[in-house]
Design an enzyme around this catalytic site. Structure first.
Site, PDB file in Angstrom:
ATOM      1  N   ARG A 137       0.806  -1.227   0.039  1.00 19.13           N
ATOM      2  CA  ARG A 137       0.191   0.064  -0.012  1.00 19.13           C
ATOM      3  C   ARG A 137       0.914   1.347   0.000  1.00 19.13           C
ATOM      4  O   ARG A 137       0.329   2.555   0.265  1.00 19.13           O
ATOM      5  CB  ARG A 137      -0.808  -0.021   1.143  1.00 19.13           C
ATOM      6  CG  ARG A 137      -2.132  -1.057   1.045  1.00 19.13           C
ATOM      7  CD  ARG A 137      -3.368  -0.499   1.878  1.00 19.13           C
ATOM      8  NE  ARG A 137      -4.317  -1.691   1.751  1.00 19.13           N
ATOM      9  CZ  ARG A 137      -4.170  -2.720   2.747  1.00 19.13           C
ATOM     10  NH1 ARG A 137      -3.586  -2.555   3.746  1.00 19.13           N
ATOM     11  NH2 ARG A 137      -4.915  -3.608   2.480  1.00 19.13           N
ATOM     12  N   LYS A 159       2.537  10.973 -11.852  1.00 19.97           N
ATOM     13  CA  LYS A 159       1.663   9.921 -12.683  1.00 19.97           C
ATOM     14  C   LYS A 159       2.264   8.665 -12.816  1.00 19.97           C
ATOM     15  O   LYS A 159       3.533   8.580 -13.294  1.00 19.97           O
ATOM     16  CB  LYS A 159       1.280  10.694 -13.938  1.00 19.97           C
ATOM     17  CG  LYS A 159       0.293  11.580 -14.138  1.00 19.97           C
ATOM     18  CD  LYS A 159      -0.034  12.036 -15.587  1.00 19.97           C
ATOM     19  CE  LYS A 159      -1.187  12.951 -15.405  1.00 19.97           C
ATOM     20  NZ  LYS A 159      -1.628  13.256 -17.011  1.00 19.97           N
ATOM     21  N   GLU A 201       7.871  18.015 -25.629  1.00 18.11           N
ATOM     22  CA  GLU A 201       7.096  18.261 -24.754  1.00 18.11           C
ATOM     23  C   GLU A 201       7.717  19.798 -24.203  1.00 18.11           C
ATOM     24  O   GLU A 201       7.083  20.254 -23.373  1.00 18.11           O
ATOM     25  CB  GLU A 201       7.531  17.303 -23.214  1.00 18.11           C
ATOM     26  CG  GLU A 201       6.997  15.809 -23.663  1.00 18.11           C
ATOM     27  CD  GLU A 201       5.483  15.774 -23.803  1.00 18.11           C
ATOM     28  OE1 GLU A 201       4.851  16.592 -23.452  1.00 18.11           O
ATOM     29  OE2 GLU A 201       5.000  14.326 -24.375  1.00 18.11           O
ATOM     30  N   LYS A 242       6.134  22.710 -14.969  1.00 17.85           N
ATOM     31  CA  LYS A 242       5.356  21.316 -14.801  1.00 17.85           C
ATOM     32  C   LYS A 242       4.979  21.477 -13.424  1.00 17.85           C
ATOM     33  O   LYS A 242       3.758  21.363 -12.745  1.00 17.85           O
ATOM     34  CB  LYS A 242       6.032  20.466 -14.770  1.00 17.85           C
ATOM     35  CG  LYS A 242       5.453  18.906 -14.594  1.00 17.85           C
ATOM     36  CD  LYS A 242       4.831  18.228 -15.825  1.00 17.85           C
ATOM     37  CE  LYS A 242       4.198  16.961 -15.436  1.00 17.85           C
ATOM     38  NZ  LYS A 242       4.447  15.718 -16.227  1.00 17.85           N
ATOM     39  N   GLU A 252      -5.224  16.101 -11.784  1.00 20.61           N
ATOM     40  CA  GLU A 252      -5.819  16.319 -13.158  1.00 20.61           C
ATOM     41  C   GLU A 252      -7.206  16.740 -13.130  1.00 20.61           C
ATOM     42  O   GLU A 252      -7.957  15.963 -13.942  1.00 20.61           O
ATOM     43  CB  GLU A 252      -5.284  15.509 -14.174  1.00 20.61           C
ATOM     44  CG  GLU A 252      -5.255  16.069 -15.666  1.00 20.61           C
ATOM     45  CD  GLU A 252      -4.479  15.155 -16.563  1.00 20.61           C
ATOM     46  OE1 GLU A 252      -3.345  14.846 -16.240  1.00 20.61           O
ATOM     47  OE2 GLU A 252      -4.974  14.705 -17.446  1.00 20.61           O
ATOM     48  N   ARG A 256      -4.359  20.924 -14.946  1.00 20.62           N
ATOM     49  CA  ARG A 256      -3.146  20.017 -15.373  1.00 20.62           C
ATOM     50  C   ARG A 256      -3.479  19.560 -16.670  1.00 20.62           C
ATOM     51  O   ARG A 256      -2.625  19.093 -17.396  1.00 20.62           O
ATOM     52  CB  ARG A 256      -3.281  18.986 -14.298  1.00 20.62           C
ATOM     53  CG  ARG A 256      -1.841  17.928 -14.634  1.00 20.62           C
ATOM     54  CD  ARG A 256      -1.387  17.304 -13.316  1.00 20.62           C
ATOM     55  NE  ARG A 256      -0.023  16.241 -13.873  1.00 20.62           N
ATOM     56  CZ  ARG A 256       0.321  15.245 -13.079  1.00 20.62           C
ATOM     57  NH1 ARG A 256      -0.026  15.273 -11.887  1.00 20.62           N
ATOM     58  NH2 ARG A 256       1.276  14.785 -13.604  1.00 20.62           N
ATOM     59  N   ASN A 260      -1.885  18.286 -21.555  1.00 22.37           N
ATOM     60  CA  ASN A 260      -2.358  17.503 -22.411  1.00 22.37           C
ATOM     61  C   ASN A 260      -2.505  17.916 -24.028  1.00 22.37           C
ATOM     62  O   ASN A 260      -2.752  17.251 -25.055  1.00 22.37           O
ATOM     63  CB  ASN A 260      -3.727  16.801 -22.005  1.00 22.37           C
ATOM     64  CG  ASN A 260      -3.581  15.604 -21.341  1.00 22.37           C
ATOM     65  OD1 ASN A 260      -2.944  14.489 -21.956  1.00 22.37           O
ATOM     66  ND2 ASN A 260      -3.854  15.656 -20.205  1.00 22.37           N
ATOM     67  N   HIS A 263      -2.001  15.979 -27.302  1.00 24.20           N
ATOM     68  CA  HIS A 263      -1.977  14.834 -26.949  1.00 24.20           C
ATOM     69  C   HIS A 263      -3.203  13.859 -27.361  1.00 24.20           C
ATOM     70  O   HIS A 263      -3.192  12.753 -27.362  1.00 24.20           O
ATOM     71  CB  HIS A 263      -1.727  14.372 -25.511  1.00 24.20           C
ATOM     72  CG  HIS A 263      -0.066  14.666 -24.956  1.00 24.20           C
ATOM     73  ND1 HIS A 263       0.408  15.870 -25.287  1.00 24.20           N
ATOM     74  CD2 HIS A 263       0.665  13.619 -24.619  1.00 24.20           C
ATOM     75  CE1 HIS A 263       1.628  15.936 -24.876  1.00 24.20           C
ATOM     76  NE2 HIS A 263       1.965  14.507 -24.216  1.00 24.20           N
ATOM     77  N   HIS A 267      -1.954  11.038 -29.169  1.00 26.61           N
ATOM     78  CA  HIS A 267      -2.065   9.592 -28.732  1.00 26.61           C
ATOM     79  C   HIS A 267      -2.665   8.716 -29.567  1.00 26.61           C
ATOM     80  O   HIS A 267      -2.446   7.633 -29.609  1.00 26.61           O
ATOM     81  CB  HIS A 267      -2.810   9.612 -27.271  1.00 26.61           C
ATOM     82  CG  HIS A 267      -2.225   9.824 -26.098  1.00 26.61           C
ATOM     83  ND1 HIS A 267      -2.518  10.188 -25.108  1.00 26.61           N
ATOM     84  CD2 HIS A 267      -0.668   9.642 -25.916  1.00 26.61           C
ATOM     85  CE1 HIS A 267      -1.227  10.384 -24.161  1.00 26.61           C
ATOM     86  NE2 HIS A 267      -0.227   9.953 -24.737  1.00 26.61           N
ATOM     87  N   HIS A 279       6.611   8.829 -29.661  1.00 23.49           N
ATOM     88  CA  HIS A 279       5.885   9.767 -28.843  1.00 23.49           C
ATOM     89  C   HIS A 279       5.983  11.353 -29.170  1.00 23.49           C
ATOM     90  O   HIS A 279       5.118  11.842 -29.658  1.00 23.49           O
ATOM     91  CB  HIS A 279       5.912   9.594 -27.228  1.00 23.49           C
ATOM     92  CG  HIS A 279       5.004  10.571 -26.584  1.00 23.49           C
ATOM     93  ND1 HIS A 279       3.755  10.158 -26.399  1.00 23.49           N
ATOM     94  CD2 HIS A 279       5.344  11.505 -25.810  1.00 23.49           C
ATOM     95  CE1 HIS A 279       3.021  11.117 -25.323  1.00 23.49           C
ATOM     96  NE2 HIS A 279       4.058  11.880 -25.103  1.00 23.49           N
TER      97      HIS A 279
END
Lengths: 391, 391
Positions: A137, A159, A201, A242, A252, A256, A260, A263, A267, A279
């Site tokens: 955990r 993330k 990025e 960031k 997010e 946030r 994206n 993306h 994506h 990417h």
């Protein structure tokens, strides 16, 4: 902007609760890899120097920096430091591998008081973060990113994730590292083709939040746009962007999402190519398409739209966009389906994070969650635009 | 204490951050299962009634209550409600099953705006909570516990988990449900042998935090100790204990460890039996051993130690402790190894959460994390005590 010779410290104050402050430190310094034992001992939540510290790395990075890191760690945590190597490459980012990694940690005697170090690029960082989150955990971990993409983006913000058969990063959590240690000298060994992923990025961050970085990129000579001399000095500023956004919105639900930008389309293309296109390439294509959508929707100011297209086109000239990429853009049904299954999208349709100006993103309609509804027709039109653009 | 006919609402205020309050509502009401559509619509963070709501249940509970729940849900969330059934039993709580469940959710089109409902006992609750945490980096979920153990303990507090080859709940996260809906009438169909698991946690909660509940249990007739008439009215009070402790310490860095009373020894015995002995039986044995340790260490007041042993012995008479359990206690090396790998234990040794009085736990030494260091010798002595006790 800082020279990277000096040390930059960027604390991310995640939230102030009634139980105190939770902070992730981002520290950028040439050669910091040599002193990681000290740095980690300094920042650890536990002052127990007998605690187990396990480094996770991949077969490439491990060869280059594994023993250096282990030497630094062993000075402080002598009794219980060890390294686990995973196979380099995106395929390692699976739930099966996360499970195997946990088994290995258990065999080493890793307990709740132990800490992990993720030494490598995005794959190592995302997988190690995920394991640190679910092992007993949750245990403490540190990010030590060694690619430009990981240094300016993926290592910061907590993330974590693994890929599934139905998409990249579809399973994951938010689990903040205690600190991110960035050693820009590790970029000297980065394969050239990896640089483009980081540059994509950086350009994204500039359009999202910092016109000055955008201007600096525009000022770079054509040939310098992908050079480490141009890019290294930008690292602290991009990390700061960031950090500020993550501090405002860790999970997010709001701003946030602006990170994206590029993306949703990116994506979809990446998925459609079964990840054979990198990417960075896909995000550059995505930013071209999404900038156009933003302009079509009267969100993006005309002059800034033109400037962004110009910079993105310069990047496009640097990267080889294959015949294959052009073919992919013909399959609009599949791309639409993929964009609909994007994490931002909902049952009511595709969502994109879109710019208003260079350095400022749209809050995106009445609910203000920085996600702009985009009709399927508009999405397809943006793919058509991109296709003509590449022809 | 409340009659369970009426409605009890227990909000758990998890923390007040600079971004607002995060709360989990625990609602206890006979027959609430019939109105879950309304209740969920009321508490959902999203007001989108077109959102997908997916119920996860097991093959036993699904037969009993699945269609009732689905009818209630469908009234509110007509377009997109569905049920996934997993096989009943602890074996379902694996990473492989979590992965399969995520695949099914993806096929149903579950997105970030969707919600899950965990309808069942601890296995369904822990697994569904884990999936809700990792699916697309986290979606909302609701607990609808149908066993006494889940109603008074495991459904509250956001612990999620799966088992591994090296132990129970070794992988997991903290991910709070938006609400826990407890319908005590579901206990009427609970197999008798399941009741003991809940009773063990009720007795634990009483010793940890509530002398009045302890007194009520002592006052119950021998034959009534395991009857629903005695137990049902205690549910709201026991839930309130858990709620208060979780609100103070969501991620178990402090007082939440007190809820582990009886579980260091209990888990070791459970593991050693390869889970053939039920959790409740093992926790009762664990509480007997750990009470004795607390008394030996001069932490537990003599009179309260005697009273707790008396109640625990009454429980012991109710449950059949097999020859097998006695044999297990002979393998002290294995039990010590297992106790050392308990999540509370560290490289420096075994830790236990121990009572000072009935209703108050020891803060546990200078660092005050409610975990008392216990030498291996003392641990083995407590196993010897337990063994003689059972002989």
């Amino acid at each position: 902007m800082e020279a990277t010779r000096t040390r930059a410290e960027i604390p991310i104050h995640l939230e102030s609760t009634n139980k105190g402050r939770r902070t992730c430190e981002v520290i950028i310094e040439d050669g910091i890899l040599d002193n990681l034992g000290d740095e980690i001992a300094e920042l650890s939540s536990s002052k127990d120097l007998g605690r187990r510290v396990v480094t996770v790395t991949d077969s490439h990075v491990g060869k280059l920096y594994g023993s250096k890191l282990l030497t630094g760690i062993s000075k402080e945590f002598s009794s219980a430091s060890s390294t686990i190597e995973i196979k380099a490459g995106e395929k390692s980012k699976s739930l099966v591998n996360a499970s195997a990694l946990c088994d290995k940690l258990a065999k080493l005697g890793t307990d709740r008081n132990s800490a992990l170090i993720a030494l490598g690029g995005g794959v190592v960082g995302d997988l190690t973060g995920f394991v640190a989150c679910i092992y007993k955990r949750g245990i403490e971990y540190f990010q030590v990113p060694t690619t430009l993409l990981a240094q300016v983006d993926s290592s910061i913000g907590g993330k974590t994730g693994v890929d599934t058969e139905w998409g990249k990063n579809q399973l994951g959590t938010f689990h903040q590292p205690r600190a991110v240690f960035i050693d820009p000298t590790t970029l000297d060994t980065l394969p050239k083709k990896e640089t483009i992923n980081g540059v994509a990025e950086i350009v994204k961050s500039a359009i999202v939040a910092d016109r000055r970085i955008f201007d600096r990129l525009c000022d770079a000579q054509e040939s310098d746009l992908l050079s480490l001399e141009t890019l290294k000095p930008l690292i602290p500023s991009v990390c700061r962007i960031k950090a500020q956004i993550v501090a405002k919105d860790e999970t997010e639900v709001g701003p946030r999402a602006t990170l994206n930008f590029g993306h949703t389309v990116g994506h979809a293309i990446e998925s459609a190519s079964s990840y054979s296109l990198s990417h960075g390439r896909c995000v550059i294509l995505g930013m071209i398409a999404e900038s156009w959508v933003a302009w079509q929707l009267d969100l993006f100011e005309e002059r800034d739209f033109s400037r962004s297209q110009e910079l993105l086109e310069r990047l496009l000239n640097e990267i080889a966009v294959s015949q294959k990429a052009r073919q992919l853009l013909g399959n609009k049904k599949e791309l639409t389906r993929l964009a609909m299954s994007d994490k931002k999208s909902t049952t009511s349709g595709i969502r994109m994070s879109l710019p208003e100006r260079i350095g400022r993103m749209s809050v995106g309609g009445p609910d203000g969650n920085y996600k702009v509804p985009v009709s399927n027709e508009m999405f397809v039109a943006s793919i058509n635009y991109l296709r003509e653009h590449l022809a």
